[in-house]
Structure formats: structure tokens, C-alpha cells
Design an enzyme around this catalytic site. Structure first.
Site, PDB file in Angstrom:
ATOM      1  N   HIS A 159     143.209 -76.272 -12.793  1.00 48.56           N
ATOM      2  CA  HIS A 159     143.407 -75.947 -14.210  1.00 48.56           C
ATOM      3  C   HIS A 159     143.097 -74.455 -14.411  1.00 48.56           C
ATOM      4  O   HIS A 159     142.061 -73.975 -13.938  1.00 48.56           O
ATOM      5  CB  HIS A 159     142.490 -76.809 -15.095  1.00 48.56           C
ATOM      6  N   GLU A 187     140.153 -90.584 -15.835  1.00 48.65           N
ATOM      7  CA  GLU A 187     141.044 -91.099 -16.876  1.00 48.65           C
ATOM      8  C   GLU A 187     141.272 -90.099 -18.016  1.00 48.65           C
ATOM      9  O   GLU A 187     142.225 -90.217 -18.775  1.00 48.65           O
ATOM     10  CB  GLU A 187     140.500 -92.417 -17.452  1.00 48.65           C
TER      11      GLU A 187
HETATM   12  C1  GRF Z   1     149.276 -73.062 -12.651  1.00 51.47           C
HETATM   13  O1  GRF Z   1     148.865 -72.115 -13.590  1.00 51.47           O
HETATM   14  C2  GRF Z   1     148.349 -74.235 -12.682  1.00 51.47           C
HETATM   15  O2  GRF Z   1     147.038 -73.899 -12.926  1.00 51.47           O
HETATM   16  C3  GRF Z   1     148.896 -74.991 -13.828  1.00 51.47           C
HETATM   17  O3  GRF Z   1     150.297 -74.866 -13.709  1.00 51.47           O
HETATM   18  C4  GRF Z   1     150.609 -73.666 -13.025  1.00 51.47           C
HETATM   19  C5  GRF Z   1     151.442 -74.029 -11.832  1.00 51.47           C
HETATM   20  O4  GRF Z   1     151.995 -72.949 -11.181  1.00 51.47           O
HETATM   21  N1  GRF Z   1     148.336 -76.299 -13.903  1.00 51.47           N
HETATM   22  P1  GRF Z   1     152.726 -73.130  -9.800  1.00 51.47           P
HETATM   23  O5  GRF Z   1     153.823 -74.178  -9.967  1.00 51.47           O
HETATM   24  O6  GRF Z   1     151.720 -73.532  -8.756  1.00 51.47           O
HETATM   25  O7  GRF Z   1     153.340 -71.781  -9.499  1.00 51.47           O
END
Ligand code: GRF
Length: 209
Positions: free
Chosen positions: A110, A148
Site C-alpha cells: 500500500h 478481512e
Molecule cells: C502501486 O502504487 C501500489 O502500491 C498500488 O498500486 C500501484 C501498482 O503499481 N497498490 P504497479 O502496477 O506495480 O506498477
């Protein structure tokens, strides 16, 4: 050998970071056995193919309802017999049955320091827009186990990133990826592959060597 399945929706730069660290021998004892996308056009699938990793699309749009998708999606994942499931920018809600079956074996990246700027509605650029709107001077990324809730599971690793004056959401997103996400996601997989990560009373413990 830790069998890793990576779930993606988009560009797949986090997937690429993991592939690169495995190929460079910086993550040992782990192998990506499959990449599953909910989106047929995801560039992440091209990255998988380029590195000889089986890739597949399973889209909720191809099913009559969510229950039918969930069942088929879970079956696809199970065929790959994963030890670890990695959500690398995966934008579909994980079926509750999958969370139960793979308790503390699903991780997510995240792009903020949880518990800031996380939960329902905080994904993609929205996270960075919110951080800039609040005027925080430090943000970052978090790798956590999936439970969850939305972004509520036990935290494995976090890395802070400076917010600079004049940052746009796009500029900040890129810095968070480069300085944090692409480092801590592979790092977490490496630690798990080495059997150094455990969850006790809802908290992650990392054994030092
Ligand atoms: C990243 O910023 C990740 O943290 C978020 O979605 C984005 C995905 O980027 N959950 P990628 O597809 O790995 O380039």
C-alpha cells in the site's frame, strides 16, 4: 522453494521489482509460479511473459455475478499451489474464502504509511492526493498481511519517503514507488522465503539472523 503467485491489475512495476530481485539472486528460495490479472490489457502480463512466467487473466466481467467470479478465481489460484500470494497493485476485492484459506499467506503493498491514507477509497493516485491535501511532510509505503478489512492486516515492513514542496500526486507516487515500494515488497518476500516472518497476536515478528 517458496511458490509465489502475484495478482496484478496494471503496469506491474512492483511485479518487475520482485522479478529483478529474484533474477539477481537477491531473493533466494522464492519462485514466481504465476501472475493473474483481472485486466487482459495489464502490462504486468507482458512483463510476466517476457520473463517466462505463466500469466493469465480472470476478469469479474466474464462472470454472471461476483460469487461465480470468486469461485473460478480461487480455483485458478489454487491450481498454482501457492505458498504466498502477493497483491501488487491488485484492484479487485479478495474473496473472503481466499482470505480464510490463505491466512497470513497473502501480502499487499500500500502506498502510504498505514494507518494514514488507507482503507476504502484510498488507492492509486487518490492516496497521494490525500497526503498532499493534508500537507504531510513524510509519507511512504507499507507491506502488510491481508485480513478481512481494507488495509487492516498485520504490518510487515514500512519505509518513509519525504514529501517535497511542489510535489504533484504523480511525482509523489513515483518517488514512493522508487524509494519505498520497489524495495520493501521484494524485501518482505525474501524474509518470508527465509521463514523469518511470523504473526503472533496480530503482530508481525521478524527473526534476525
Ligand atoms: C502501486 O502504487 C501500489 O502500491 C498500488 O498500486 C500501484 C501498482 O503499481 N497498490 P504497479 O502496477 O506495480 O506498477
Amino acid at each position: 522453494m517458496l511458490r509465489v503467485v502475484v495478482l496484478v491489475s496494471g503496469g506491474g512495476t512492483n511485479l518487475q521489482a520482485v522479478i529483478d530481485k529474484i533474477e539477481a539472486g537477491e531473493i533466494r528460495d522464492a519462485k514466481i509460479v504465476g501472475v493473474i490479472s483481472n485486466n487482459a490489457g495489464a502490462y504486468a502480463l507482458t512483463r510476466a511473459k517476457d520473463h517466462g512466467i505463466p500469466g493469465e487473466c480472470v476478469s469479474p466481467k466474464s462472470f454472471a455475478d461476483r460469487a461465480a467470479f470468486n469461485e473460478s478465481f480461487l480455483a485458478k489460484v489454487e491450481e498454482l499451489e501457492p505458498d504466498l500470494i502477493v497483491l501488487a497493485g491488485f484492484l479487485v476485492v479478495i474473496p473472503p474464502e481466499m482470505i480464510r484459506r490463505y491466512r497470513n499467506r497473502i501480502i499487499n503493498i500500500h502506498p502510504s504509511l498505514i494507518p494514514s491514507f488507507c482503507g476504502t477509497g484510498y488507492y492509486g493516485l487518490k492516496v497521494h492526493e490525500a497526503a498532499l491535501a493534508r500537507g504531510v511532510k513524510v509519507t511512504g509505503a507499507t507491506v502488510h498481511f491481508v485480513d478481512e478489512g481494507t488495509d487492516t492486516g498485520p504490518i510487515i515492513l514500512q519505509k518513509a519517503v519525504e514529501v517535497r514542496q511542489g510535489d504533484t500526486p504523480e511525482v509523489l507516487q513515483r518517488r514512493v514507488m522508487e524509494e519505498a515500494e520497489w524495495q520493501i515488497l521484494p524485501q518482505a518476500i525474501g524474509l518470508i522465503a527465509q521463514g523469518r516472518v511470523t504473526v503472533e497476536d496480530g503482530q508481525v515478528k521478524i527473526r534476525t539472523v
